[in-house]
Design a protein around this motif. Structure first.
Motif, PDB file in Angstrom:
ATOM      1  N   GLY A 278     -28.280 109.230  -3.788  1.00 26.26           N
ATOM      2  CA  GLY A 278     -27.260 110.098  -3.862  1.00 26.26           C
ATOM      3  C   GLY A 278     -26.413 110.144  -4.815  1.00 26.26           C
ATOM      4  N   GLN A 279     -25.611 108.790  -5.126  1.00 25.51           N
ATOM      5  CA  GLN A 279     -24.460 108.687  -6.014  1.00 25.51           C
ATOM      6  C   GLN A 279     -25.214 108.530  -7.355  1.00 25.51           C
ATOM      7  OE1 GLN A 279     -21.278 109.013  -5.619  1.00 25.51           O
ATOM      8  NE2 GLN A 279     -22.120 110.026  -3.653  1.00 25.51           N
ATOM      9  N   HIS A 280     -26.279 108.273  -7.636  1.00 28.52           N
ATOM     10  CA  HIS A 280     -27.013 108.009  -8.847  1.00 28.52           C
ATOM     11  C   HIS A 280     -27.101 109.498  -9.139  1.00 28.52           C
ATOM     12  CE1 HIS A 280     -29.214 106.150 -11.904  1.00 28.52           C
ATOM     13  NE2 HIS A 280     -30.100 106.892 -11.701  1.00 28.52           N
ATOM     14  N   ALA A 281     -27.701 110.184  -8.498  1.00 31.14           N
ATOM     15  CA  ALA A 281     -28.048 111.707  -8.844  1.00 31.14           C
ATOM     16  C   ALA A 281     -26.547 112.310  -9.178  1.00 31.14           C
ATOM     17  CB  ALA A 281     -28.708 112.582  -7.610  1.00 31.14           C
ATOM     18  N   ALA A 282     -25.608 112.168  -8.559  1.00 30.34           N
ATOM     19  CA  ALA A 282     -24.429 112.767  -8.591  1.00 30.34           C
ATOM     20  C   ALA A 282     -23.705 112.717  -9.930  1.00 30.34           C
ATOM     21  CB  ALA A 282     -23.163 112.267  -7.630  1.00 30.34           C
ATOM     22  N   GLU A 283     -24.014 111.001 -10.362  1.00 32.56           N
ATOM     23  CA  GLU A 283     -23.525 110.597 -11.716  1.00 32.56           C
ATOM     24  C   GLU A 283     -24.101 111.257 -12.810  1.00 32.56           C
ATOM     25  OE1 GLU A 283     -23.115 106.285 -11.811  1.00 32.56           O
ATOM     26  OE2 GLU A 283     -23.260 106.273 -14.059  1.00 32.56           O
ATOM     27  N   GLN A 284     -25.570 111.332 -12.555  1.00 31.13           N
ATOM     28  CA  GLN A 284     -26.074 111.980 -13.671  1.00 31.13           C
ATOM     29  C   GLN A 284     -25.661 113.185 -13.619  1.00 31.13           C
ATOM     30  OE1 GLN A 284     -30.422 111.311 -13.190  1.00 31.13           O
ATOM     31  NE2 GLN A 284     -30.215 109.480 -14.665  1.00 31.13           N
ATOM     32  N   LEU A 285     -25.736 114.101 -12.764  1.00 31.26           N
ATOM     33  CA  LEU A 285     -25.420 115.333 -12.885  1.00 31.26           C
ATOM     34  C   LEU A 285     -23.951 115.911 -13.436  1.00 31.26           C
ATOM     35  CD1 LEU A 285     -26.223 118.425 -12.111  1.00 31.26           C
ATOM     36  CD2 LEU A 285     -25.706 118.057  -9.871  1.00 31.26           C
ATOM     37  N   THR A 286     -23.148 114.900 -13.109  1.00 29.25           N
ATOM     38  CA  THR A 286     -21.623 114.814 -13.663  1.00 29.25           C
ATOM     39  C   THR A 286     -22.010 114.843 -15.101  1.00 29.25           C
ATOM     40  OG1 THR A 286     -20.813 113.669 -11.974  1.00 29.25           O
ATOM     41  CG2 THR A 286     -19.442 113.759 -13.782  1.00 29.25           C
ATOM     42  N   HIS A 287     -22.699 113.941 -15.826  1.00 31.53           N
ATOM     43  CA  HIS A 287     -22.717 114.039 -17.064  1.00 31.53           C
ATOM     44  C   HIS A 287     -23.482 115.297 -17.902  1.00 31.53           C
ATOM     45  CE1 HIS A 287     -21.536 109.826 -17.500  1.00 31.53           C
ATOM     46  NE2 HIS A 287     -22.558 109.563 -17.025  1.00 31.53           N
ATOM     47  N   ARG A 288     -24.579 115.792 -16.990  1.00 32.59           N
ATOM     48  CA  ARG A 288     -25.149 116.968 -17.515  1.00 32.59           C
ATOM     49  C   ARG A 288     -24.182 118.007 -17.635  1.00 32.59           C
ATOM     50  NH1 ARG A 288     -30.116 118.099 -14.066  1.00 32.59           N
ATOM     51  NH2 ARG A 288     -30.454 119.862 -15.445  1.00 32.59           N
ATOM     52  N   LEU A 289     -23.156 118.449 -16.503  1.00 31.65           N
ATOM     53  CA  LEU A 289     -22.249 119.383 -16.230  1.00 31.65           C
ATOM     54  C   LEU A 289     -21.228 119.297 -17.405  1.00 31.65           C
ATOM     55  CD1 LEU A 289     -22.005 119.426 -12.245  1.00 31.65           C
ATOM     56  CD2 LEU A 289     -23.121 121.237 -13.983  1.00 31.65           C
ATOM     57  N   TYR A 290     -20.744 118.111 -17.644  1.00 35.05           N
ATOM     58  CA  TYR A 290     -19.963 117.720 -18.631  1.00 35.05           C
ATOM     59  C   TYR A 290     -20.383 118.332 -20.106  1.00 35.05           C
ATOM     60  CZ  TYR A 290     -15.814 115.607 -16.735  1.00 35.05           C
ATOM     61  OH  TYR A 290     -14.654 115.795 -15.940  1.00 35.05           O
ATOM     62  N   ALA A 291     -21.734 118.068 -20.247  1.00 33.56           N
ATOM     63  CA  ALA A 291     -22.014 118.469 -21.508  1.00 33.56           C
ATOM     64  C   ALA A 291     -22.277 119.973 -21.797  1.00 33.56           C
ATOM     65  CB  ALA A 291     -23.640 117.868 -21.728  1.00 33.56           C
ATOM     66  N   LYS A 292     -21.978 120.627 -20.716  1.00 39.91           N
ATOM     67  CA  LYS A 292     -22.065 122.008 -20.564  1.00 39.91           C
ATOM     68  C   LYS A 292     -20.587 122.472 -20.347  1.00 39.91           C
ATOM     69  CE  LYS A 292     -26.305 123.370 -21.113  1.00 39.91           C
ATOM     70  NZ  LYS A 292     -26.988 124.133 -21.887  1.00 39.91           N
ATOM     71  N   GLY A 293     -19.737 121.733 -20.511  1.00 38.90           N
ATOM     72  CA  GLY A 293     -18.099 122.124 -20.255  1.00 38.90           C
ATOM     73  C   GLY A 293     -17.679 122.597 -19.123  1.00 38.90           C
ATOM     74  N   ILE A 294     -18.765 121.951 -17.948  1.00 41.35           N
ATOM     75  CA  ILE A 294     -17.883 121.996 -16.538  1.00 41.35           C
ATOM     76  C   ILE A 294     -17.315 120.924 -15.955  1.00 41.35           C
ATOM     77  CG2 ILE A 294     -19.126 122.510 -14.435  1.00 41.35           C
ATOM     78  CD1 ILE A 294     -19.434 124.942 -16.098  1.00 41.35           C
ATOM     79  N   ALA A 295     -16.355 121.068 -15.556  1.00 40.63           N
ATOM     80  CA  ALA A 295     -15.349 120.039 -14.906  1.00 40.63           C
ATOM     81  C   ALA A 295     -16.192 119.390 -13.733  1.00 40.63           C
ATOM     82  CB  ALA A 295     -14.030 120.382 -14.633  1.00 40.63           C
ATOM     83  N   ALA A 296     -16.718 118.362 -13.553  1.00 43.39           N
ATOM     84  CA  ALA A 296     -17.365 118.011 -12.373  1.00 43.39           C
ATOM     85  C   ALA A 296     -16.439 116.804 -11.692  1.00 43.39           C
ATOM     86  CB  ALA A 296     -18.816 117.273 -12.687  1.00 43.39           C
ATOM     87  N   ARG A 297     -16.253 116.773 -10.466  1.00 44.38           N
ATOM     88  CA  ARG A 297     -15.746 115.720  -9.689  1.00 44.38           C
ATOM     89  C   ARG A 297     -16.531 115.313  -8.745  1.00 44.38           C
ATOM     90  NH1 ARG A 297     -11.901 116.368 -12.705  1.00 44.38           N
ATOM     91  NH2 ARG A 297     -10.211 118.015 -12.837  1.00 44.38           N
TER      92      ARG A 297
END
Ligand SMILES: [Zn+2]
Length: 329
Positions: A278-297
């Motif tokens: 779950g955390q691995h998926a969250a980490e990857q998604l965080t990066h992808r969202l950042y690349a689109k200008g979305i603040a992920a926490r």
């Protein structure tokens, strides 16, 4: 051509076609349905559909015939034009949506009759009857959906195509809590959570659709994203309204696009399980969202928890709010 017509009628029984076009009929006899005539104005039903012969007859306007005839009359088309508009690519796929809507309604009616289903909801911390109703949660005991839907005139083929029945003709969902997944107006899929020993998570074949209940949350500047519908439900119950669910940790393209449609903060609240998936998926998604200008926490639940177990084991809205505030990019 004769053969094509027969194949076409097998694929699309008249009653299926009528229902697809919002005709409502009630059983009149073993093989007959009656309802208001779609071909003339009337207030008392005189339009009969014989499912055995796959034909209709209206005692009001005297029209009758098979599916092709019906399309000719209702759409003022020639025989050839009618055939053309009945080719598979012209048959809207949302028809399967109406049968899923019926199935979901049936499952919803079952819920209160099965104490084991209610006690499972309880065990997962879901107790608010208003929320259970709002989410249209139902129960599939297994072994009774087929009879119910065929009695409503749905063809066996359609039920099998929709995935509600297995290839051997038995109900696909057996002892499962059911959440309908709406795609707009229609139910686009069903999620079934086993309350027994069977494989825990099941969907019907086809797309799981976009983010769960996205229309309700898309206007919030910050949204909480969870993996599962039981996580979603307990957070809603605890008073968090800006929650949505990806139905897994892997977002499909539609879901990812939805999260990125405007600038917002996304609180990723995935499972903190031993194997770290779950955390691995969250980490990857965080990066992808950042690349689109979305603040992920990333919300860090205690080790071994998901949002559902957090609340079930005594966590409250206050504590969860603190976790949100402590969430790191
Ligand atoms: Zn008529």
């Amino acid at each position: 051509m004769g053969e094509d017509v027969e194949a076409l009628k097998r694929r699309m029984p008249l009653l299926d076609y009528l229902r697809q076009h919002n005709w409502t009929g009630h059983p009149a006899s073993r093989s007959e349905f009656v309802g208001l005539c779609p071909l003339h104005e009337e207030t008392r039903p005189s339009f009969y559909v014989n499912t055995r012969k796959d034909v209709f007859y209206c005692h009001g306007c005297g029209q009758g015939g098979d599916l092709i005839r019906f399309v000719q009359l209702s759409r003022h088309l020639s025989f050839r034009q009618s055939l053309a508009c009945l080719t598979p690519q012209n048959i809207p796929s949302d028809y399967s949506g109406t049968v899923l809507t019926q199935a979901a309604a049936f499952y919803q009616q079952q819920l209160d009759h099965y104490p084991e289903a209610l006690s499972y909801l309880n065990q997962r911390g879901l107790v608010d009857p208003i929320l259970i109703k709002e989410l249209e949660i139902g129960y599939a005991p297994g072994g009774c959906l087929r009879r119910h839907l065929t009695a409503q005139g749905y063809s066996f083929d359609l039920l099998r195509q929709s995935g509600l029945l297995n290839v051997n003709g038995s109900d696909a969902f057996y002892q499962r809590i059911v959440f309908p997944l709406r795609h707009g107006e229609h139910v686009g899929n069903l999620y079934g959570r086993s309350i027994g020993a069977a494989f825990a998570h099941r969907f019907l074949p086809g797309n799981k659709g976009g983010l769960y209940a996205w229309e309700k949350v898309r206007h919030y500047p910050a949204v909480i994203l969870v993996e599962g519908l039981f996580d979603y439900a307990v957070l809603r119950q605890a008073g968090f309204h800006n929650v949505t669910c990806a139905l897994g940790t892997h977002l499909n393209a539609d879901q990812f696009r939805q999260l990125c449609d405007v600038a917002r903060t996304v609180y990723l609240t995935f499972d903190v399980d031993a194997n770290q998936s779950g955390q691995h998926a969250a980490e990857q998604l965080t990066h992808r969202l950042y690349a689109k200008g979305i603040a992920a926490r990333r919300v860090m639940l205690p080790e071994g928890h998901d949002p559902n177990s957090f609340f079930v084991q005594g966590g409250d809205a206050h504590q969860f709010q603190s976790l949100l505030e402590a969430a790191q990019p």
